[in-house]
Design a protein around this motif. Structure first.
Motif, PDB file in Angstrom:
ATOM      1  N   PHE A 114       0.836  -1.201   0.000  1.00  0.00           N
ATOM      2  CA  PHE A 114       0.000   0.000   0.000  1.00  0.00           C
ATOM      3  C   PHE A 114       0.873   1.254   0.000  1.00  0.00           C
ATOM      4  CE2 PHE A 114      -2.711   2.924   2.725  1.00  0.00           C
ATOM      5  CZ  PHE A 114      -3.565   3.276   1.698  1.00  0.00           C
ATOM      6  N   GLU A 115       0.520   2.208  -0.852  1.00  0.00           N
ATOM      7  CA  GLU A 115       1.235   3.488  -0.900  1.00  0.00           C
ATOM      8  C   GLU A 115       0.267   4.595  -0.495  1.00  0.00           C
ATOM      9  OE1 GLU A 115       4.386   3.958  -1.345  1.00  0.00           O
ATOM     10  OE2 GLU A 115       4.838   1.859  -1.823  1.00  0.00           O
ATOM     11  N   SER A 116       0.684   5.421   0.464  1.00  0.00           N
ATOM     12  CA  SER A 116      -0.218   6.446   0.978  1.00  0.00           C
ATOM     13  C   SER A 116       0.562   7.478   1.765  1.00  0.00           C
ATOM     14  CB  SER A 116      -1.278   5.802   1.882  1.00  0.00           C
ATOM     15  OG  SER A 116      -2.055   6.776   2.541  1.00  0.00           O
ATOM     16  N   GLU A 117      -0.045   8.648   1.914  1.00  0.00           N
ATOM     17  CA  GLU A 117       0.440   9.603   2.896  1.00  0.00           C
ATOM     18  C   GLU A 117       0.179   9.011   4.287  1.00  0.00           C
ATOM     19  OE1 GLU A 117       2.011  12.568   2.308  1.00  0.00           O
ATOM     20  OE2 GLU A 117       2.038  11.841   0.234  1.00  0.00           O
ATOM     21  N   PRO A 118       0.941   9.417   5.297  1.00  0.00           N
ATOM     22  CA  PRO A 118       0.765   8.827   6.629  1.00  0.00           C
ATOM     23  C   PRO A 118      -0.542   9.247   7.310  1.00  0.00           C
ATOM     24  CG  PRO A 118       2.405  10.577   6.684  1.00  0.00           C
ATOM     25  CD  PRO A 118       2.080  10.361   5.248  1.00  0.00           C
ATOM     26  N   PHE A 119      -0.912   8.483   8.308  1.00  0.00           N
ATOM     27  CA  PHE A 119      -2.154   8.676   9.045  1.00  0.00           C
ATOM     28  C   PHE A 119      -1.841   9.033  10.497  1.00  0.00           C
ATOM     29  CE2 PHE A 119      -2.944   5.844   5.562  1.00  0.00           C
ATOM     30  CZ  PHE A 119      -4.212   6.171   5.098  1.00  0.00           C
ATOM     31  N   GLU A 120      -2.851   9.586  11.170  1.00  0.00           N
ATOM     32  CA  GLU A 120      -2.692   9.869  12.598  1.00  0.00           C
ATOM     33  C   GLU A 120      -3.006   8.639  13.453  1.00  0.00           C
ATOM     34  OE1 GLU A 120      -3.924  13.891  14.041  1.00  0.00           O
ATOM     35  OE2 GLU A 120      -4.638  14.096  11.991  1.00  0.00           O
ATOM     36  N   THR A 121      -3.860   7.761  12.927  1.00  0.00           N
ATOM     37  CA  THR A 121      -4.168   6.511  13.631  1.00  0.00           C
ATOM     38  C   THR A 121      -4.181   5.358  12.633  1.00  0.00           C
ATOM     39  OG1 THR A 121      -5.546   7.614  15.309  1.00  0.00           O
ATOM     40  CG2 THR A 121      -5.856   5.238  15.016  1.00  0.00           C
ATOM     41  N   VAL A 122      -3.470   4.283  12.958  1.00  0.00           N
ATOM     42  CA  VAL A 122      -3.532   3.037  12.197  1.00  0.00           C
ATOM     43  C   VAL A 122      -4.075   1.961  13.127  1.00  0.00           C
ATOM     44  CG1 VAL A 122      -2.254   1.293  10.906  1.00  0.00           C
ATOM     45  CG2 VAL A 122      -1.603   3.714  10.732  1.00  0.00           C
ATOM     46  N   LEU A 123      -5.135   1.282  12.690  1.00  0.00           N
ATOM     47  CA  LEU A 123      -5.802   0.266  13.500  1.00  0.00           C
ATOM     48  C   LEU A 123      -5.500  -1.139  12.994  1.00  0.00           C
ATOM     49  CD1 LEU A 123      -9.453   1.653  13.892  1.00  0.00           C
ATOM     50  CD2 LEU A 123      -7.742   1.484  15.703  1.00  0.00           C
ATOM     51  N   PHE A 124      -5.216  -2.043  13.931  1.00  0.00           N
ATOM     52  CA  PHE A 124      -5.156  -3.482  13.656  1.00  0.00           C
ATOM     53  C   PHE A 124      -6.018  -4.168  14.713  1.00  0.00           C
ATOM     54  CE2 PHE A 124      -1.234  -1.958  11.809  1.00  0.00           C
ATOM     55  CZ  PHE A 124      -1.076  -2.713  10.652  1.00  0.00           C
ATOM     56  N   MET A 125      -7.304  -4.307  14.440  1.00  0.00           N
ATOM     57  CA  MET A 125      -8.204  -4.905  15.416  1.00  0.00           C
ATOM     58  C   MET A 125      -8.413  -6.391  15.140  1.00  0.00           C
ATOM     59  SD  MET A 125      -8.473  -2.281  17.245  1.00  0.00           S
ATOM     60  CE  MET A 125      -9.390  -3.151  18.510  1.00  0.00           C
ATOM     61  N   MET A 126      -8.954  -7.089  16.141  1.00  0.00           N
ATOM     62  CA  MET A 126      -9.190  -8.538  16.062  1.00  0.00           C
ATOM     63  C   MET A 126      -7.892  -9.284  15.731  1.00  0.00           C
ATOM     64  SD  MET A 126     -12.975  -8.930  14.355  1.00  0.00           S
ATOM     65  CE  MET A 126     -13.062 -10.675  14.832  1.00  0.00           C
ATOM     66  N   ASN A 127      -6.825  -8.928  16.454  1.00  0.00           N
ATOM     67  CA  ASN A 127      -5.510  -9.528  16.275  1.00  0.00           C
ATOM     68  C   ASN A 127      -5.001  -9.399  14.840  1.00  0.00           C
ATOM     69  OD1 ASN A 127      -3.250 -10.941  17.514  1.00  0.00           O
ATOM     70  ND2 ASN A 127      -3.813 -12.688  16.266  1.00  0.00           N
ATOM     71  N   GLY A 128      -5.265  -8.238  14.244  1.00  0.00           N
ATOM     72  CA  GLY A 128      -4.796  -8.000  12.886  1.00  0.00           C
ATOM     73  C   GLY A 128      -3.289  -8.074  12.742  1.00  0.00           C
ATOM     74  N   ILE A 129      -2.570  -7.864  13.853  1.00  0.00           N
ATOM     75  CA  ILE A 129      -1.114  -7.932  13.797  1.00  0.00           C
ATOM     76  C   ILE A 129      -0.647  -9.349  13.487  1.00  0.00           C
ATOM     77  CG2 ILE A 129      -0.756  -8.437  16.250  1.00  0.00           C
ATOM     78  CD1 ILE A 129       1.292  -5.988  14.069  1.00  0.00           C
ATOM     79  N   GLY A 130      -1.550 -10.322  13.590  1.00  0.00           N
ATOM     80  CA  GLY A 130      -1.212 -11.704  13.272  1.00  0.00           C
ATOM     81  C   GLY A 130      -0.710 -11.907  11.860  1.00  0.00           C
ATOM     82  N   LEU A 131      -0.954 -10.941  10.989  1.00  0.00           N
ATOM     83  CA  LEU A 131      -0.515 -11.060   9.593  1.00  0.00           C
ATOM     84  C   LEU A 131       0.996 -11.140   9.438  1.00  0.00           C
ATOM     85  CD1 LEU A 131       0.671  -8.046   8.590  1.00  0.00           C
ATOM     86  CD2 LEU A 131      -1.743  -7.485   8.582  1.00  0.00           C
ATOM     87  N   VAL A 132       1.744 -10.811  10.496  1.00  0.00           N
ATOM     88  CA  VAL A 132       3.206 -10.916  10.402  1.00  0.00           C
ATOM     89  C   VAL A 132       3.662 -12.381  10.352  1.00  0.00           C
ATOM     90  CG1 VAL A 132       3.507  -8.731  11.612  1.00  0.00           C
ATOM     91  CG2 VAL A 132       3.666 -10.872  12.895  1.00  0.00           C
ATOM     92  N   LYS A 133       2.761 -13.303  10.668  1.00  0.00           N
ATOM     93  CA  LYS A 133       2.945 -14.752  10.511  1.00  0.00           C
ATOM     94  C   LYS A 133       3.736 -15.429  11.621  1.00  0.00           C
ATOM     95  CE  LYS A 133       2.715 -14.507   5.473  1.00  0.00           C
ATOM     96  NZ  LYS A 133       3.375 -14.843   4.195  1.00  0.00           N
ATOM     97  N   ASN A 134       4.839 -14.827  12.051  1.00  0.00           N
ATOM     98  CA  ASN A 134       5.659 -15.468  13.082  1.00  0.00           C
ATOM     99  C   ASN A 134       6.398 -14.414  13.883  1.00  0.00           C
ATOM    100  OD1 ASN A 134       8.165 -14.846  11.606  1.00  0.00           O
ATOM    101  ND2 ASN A 134       7.503 -16.460  10.208  1.00  0.00           N
ATOM    102  N   ILE A 135       7.005 -14.839  14.956  1.00  0.00           N
ATOM    103  CA  ILE A 135       7.625 -13.906  15.886  1.00  0.00           C
ATOM    104  C   ILE A 135       8.756 -13.114  15.224  1.00  0.00           C
ATOM    105  CG2 ILE A 135       9.382 -15.424  16.882  1.00  0.00           C
ATOM    106  CD1 ILE A 135       6.915 -13.314  18.924  1.00  0.00           C
ATOM    107  N   ASP A 136       9.449 -13.723  14.277  1.00  0.00           N
ATOM    108  CA  ASP A 136      10.544 -13.034  13.591  1.00  0.00           C
ATOM    109  C   ASP A 136      10.039 -11.948  12.660  1.00  0.00           C
ATOM    110  OD1 ASP A 136      12.451 -14.607  14.857  1.00  0.00           O
ATOM    111  OD2 ASP A 136      12.470 -16.104  13.256  1.00  0.00           O
ATOM    112  N   GLY A 137       8.752 -11.987  12.337  1.00  0.00           N
ATOM    113  CA  GLY A 137       8.193 -10.979  11.447  1.00  0.00           C
ATOM    114  C   GLY A 137       7.841  -9.676  12.120  1.00  0.00           C
TER     115      GLY A 137
END
Length: 239
Positions: A114-137
């Motif tokens: 994704f290409e964009s100007e920056p935001f004041e708030t970025v949300l990752f709800m419902m464990n959205g951070i899980g997309l990193v796949k593993n701890i090293d990510g």
């Protein structure tokens, strides 16, 4: 992007919205089997949200990027409160529904490209951070996230420490320390006759998340933790 023939979640969201079909999504992992996700829950109102999500919504400021927006429950609430919201999901079917519900800026894309100007708030709800796949990510992803956050802005996310799922009746843990981190799961979603390809997803305890974020320059605050090891935190850039 996810093709509709490999998108159980998108199919469920689309069919519920357009046809009132509330057939649940079946969720299997390498440590659980047969859990069902009720699709109406994905369309919840603010009053129907758990306390953790209500706290997250009340922390939002400025323009918002909602990553993994799904059926758009959080985006809709925030847009109706007057926020400028960009709702992102990799599911074309989910994006179709969000647009139909009236969200003004729906992006069918992933956060890596994704290409964009920056935001004041970025949300990752419902464990959205899980997309990193593993701890090293975690570290490279937190480094990547910097491009999306304005100076003085924030990332709001939740996750869970699932260590409790490995506890025996005597209070001991049967985690094999020689294997991968216990929060690295393999997910398999199914909807009706559709079986999607398995994919990795991460649940991470707060300490490991905090350490990874601090290493690449974020300030990390624990905002809330419930009785089931589910927590909400805020990341902001040290300037």
């Amino acid at each position: 992007m996810i093709h509709k023939d490999q998108d159980p979640m998108g199919q469920a969201i689309y069919n519920f919205h357009h046809h009132g079909d509330d057939t649940p999504v079946t969720v299997n992992t390498n440590i659980t089997e047969g859990d069902e996700l009720p699709v109406p829950y994905l369309f919840r109102t603010f009053d129907e949200m758990p306390l953790l999500e209500k706290k997250a919504m009340n922390m939002v400021k400025g323009n918002v990027l909602d990553v993994g927006a799904g059926a758009g429950a959080h985006s809709l609430y925030l847009q109706n409160k007057g926020f400028q919201v960009t709702s992102m999901d990799i599911s074309e079917l989910s994006c179709n529904v969000m647009s139909d519900l009236g969200l003004k800026n729906v992006i069918c894309n992933d956060i890596w490209t994704f290409e964009s100007e920056p935001f004041e708030t970025v949300l990752f709800m419902m464990n959205g951070i899980g997309l990193v796949k593993n701890i090293d990510g975690l570290e490279p992803f937190f480094e990547h996230l910097k491009k999306y956050v304005k100076i003085g802005g924030q990332v709001i996310l939740d996750s869970s420490d699932i260590k409790y799922m490995f506890e025996d009746d005597e209070g001991g843990f049967w985690i094999d320390l020689n294997k991968n981190y216990y929060g690295e799961l393999e997910y398999k979603l199914a909807y009706k006759e559709m079986q999607a390809e398995p994919f990795p997803w991460l649940f991470v305890d707060f300490e490991k998340l905090r350490d990874a974020a601090i290493k690449v320059g974020w300030k990390v605050e624990l905002i809330y933790e419930d009785d089931h090891f589910h927590y909400l935190c805020r990341l902001s850039l040290n300037v």
